[in-house]
Design a protein around this motif. Sequence first.
Motif, mmCIF file in Angstrom:
data_model
loop_
_atom_site.group_PDB
_atom_site.id
_atom_site.type_symbol
_atom_site.label_atom_id
_atom_site.label_comp_id
_atom_site.label_asym_id
_atom_site.label_seq_id
_atom_site.Cartn_x
_atom_site.Cartn_y
_atom_site.Cartn_z
ATOM 1 N N ILE A 49 23.644 71.152 43.323
ATOM 2 C CA ILE A 49 24.959 71.441 43.403
ATOM 3 C C ILE A 49 25.737 70.986 44.447
ATOM 4 O O ILE A 49 26.827 70.464 44.226
ATOM 5 C CB ILE A 49 25.228 73.004 43.349
ATOM 6 C CG1 ILE A 49 24.547 73.839 42.118
ATOM 7 C CG2 ILE A 49 26.746 73.438 43.574
ATOM 8 C CD1 ILE A 49 24.511 75.214 42.022
ATOM 9 N N VAL A 50 25.168 71.017 45.548
ATOM 10 C CA VAL A 50 25.962 70.415 46.831
ATOM 11 C C VAL A 50 26.074 68.901 46.597
ATOM 12 O O VAL A 50 27.271 68.331 46.998
ATOM 13 C CB VAL A 50 25.159 70.634 48.231
ATOM 14 C CG1 VAL A 50 25.805 69.852 49.609
ATOM 15 C CG2 VAL A 50 25.372 72.078 48.466
ATOM 16 N N THR A 51 25.203 68.322 46.404
ATOM 17 C CA THR A 51 25.000 66.974 46.215
ATOM 18 C C THR A 51 26.351 66.317 45.114
ATOM 19 O O THR A 51 27.160 65.663 45.306
ATOM 20 C CB THR A 51 23.856 66.143 45.594
ATOM 21 O OG1 THR A 51 22.906 66.495 46.579
ATOM 22 C CG2 THR A 51 23.903 64.927 45.425
ATOM 23 N N LEU A 52 26.464 67.156 43.928
ATOM 24 C CA LEU A 52 27.310 66.973 43.038
ATOM 25 C C LEU A 52 28.824 67.287 43.513
ATOM 26 O O LEU A 52 29.886 66.413 43.424
ATOM 27 C CB LEU A 52 27.086 67.468 41.744
ATOM 28 C CG LEU A 52 26.073 66.840 40.901
ATOM 29 C CD1 LEU A 52 25.324 67.660 39.865
ATOM 30 C CD2 LEU A 52 26.611 65.590 40.311
ATOM 31 N N LEU A 53 28.894 68.228 44.340
ATOM 32 C CA LEU A 53 30.258 68.966 44.551
ATOM 33 C C LEU A 53 30.833 67.813 45.670
ATOM 34 O O LEU A 53 32.138 67.986 45.845
ATOM 35 C CB LEU A 53 30.316 70.313 44.972
ATOM 36 C CG LEU A 53 29.935 71.375 44.147
ATOM 37 C CD1 LEU A 53 29.934 72.827 44.587
ATOM 38 C CD2 LEU A 53 30.763 71.357 42.792
ATOM 39 N N GLN A 54 30.037 67.431 46.401
ATOM 40 C CA GLN A 54 30.234 66.400 47.483
ATOM 41 C C GLN A 54 31.304 65.387 46.968
ATOM 42 O O GLN A 54 32.002 64.619 47.870
ATOM 43 C CB GLN A 54 29.181 65.929 48.364
ATOM 44 C CG GLN A 54 28.613 66.980 49.307
ATOM 45 C CD GLN A 54 27.455 66.542 49.800
ATOM 46 O OE1 GLN A 54 26.774 65.585 49.437
ATOM 47 N NE2 GLN A 54 26.907 67.151 51.241
#
Length: 265
Positions: A49-54
């Motif tokens: 999730i964090v990778t994509l939201l970045q």
Amino acid sequence: MDKNLKIAITAALKAGEAILKIYNKDFSVEYKEDESPLTEADLVSNKIIVTLLQETNLPIISEENKQLPYSIRKEWKQCWIVDPIDGTKEFIKKNGEFTVNIALVENGITKLGVIYVPVTKELYYTNESKSKAYKTVFADNIEDINGVLFKEEDILKPNQEVNGIVKVVGSRSHMNEDTLNYVEGLKHNGNDIEIVSKGSSLKFCLVAEGQADVYPRFAPTMEWDTAAGQAICEAVGLKVLNQTTNEPMKYNRENLLNNYFLVTK
């Protein structure tokens, strides 16, 4: 589709796939300093999730990230609020009642919300204006989300009228005294009561889709437990009220621990 919403939905679906791979095998459980459980799935989901939201270049508050001090966070106009697995205890019990929660907030107010239920492949989400909320159930293949979202028949509609029985979201096994007192108050007003039990942020979804009428919460929650659910409930015309102020709950506060709250018409 709004870019931020598409990224959030994609992140929730991809995280859900990874979670299920771990859910369907044996896994170990660790415990954090606050004695809450932590599994490999929480960490894998968070990383996805964090990778994509970045990609959005917006800051992220996640249960599994180290929290930045409020002196930094208070300068954020917008931020994501994420729970990679809401209902880790339900995940460990393998009862399916756990979710992935992703919300976008602006100046403390929810702008959009996404809740995904990996086991049932149910996706609850708002549109980009937060004027409607939807529930889409995916088939096994969830690679292509174009064309399957925002269908008229998938619009969520809460109960408009109570026909004698008030369905209250709560726990069958261990309702605390404050919740029992709230229920007694409803009975005192002449209502028959039915207790509806669910884990995780699915409690918000029950009210949003009309399977329950009210969700009183008299137990601790954090911002990542509630932000996505609040966005979805507000998009269908419900209120999520801080029981201390009787105002809608705000986000990215100095203290990320919520006050007790009430989801109601």
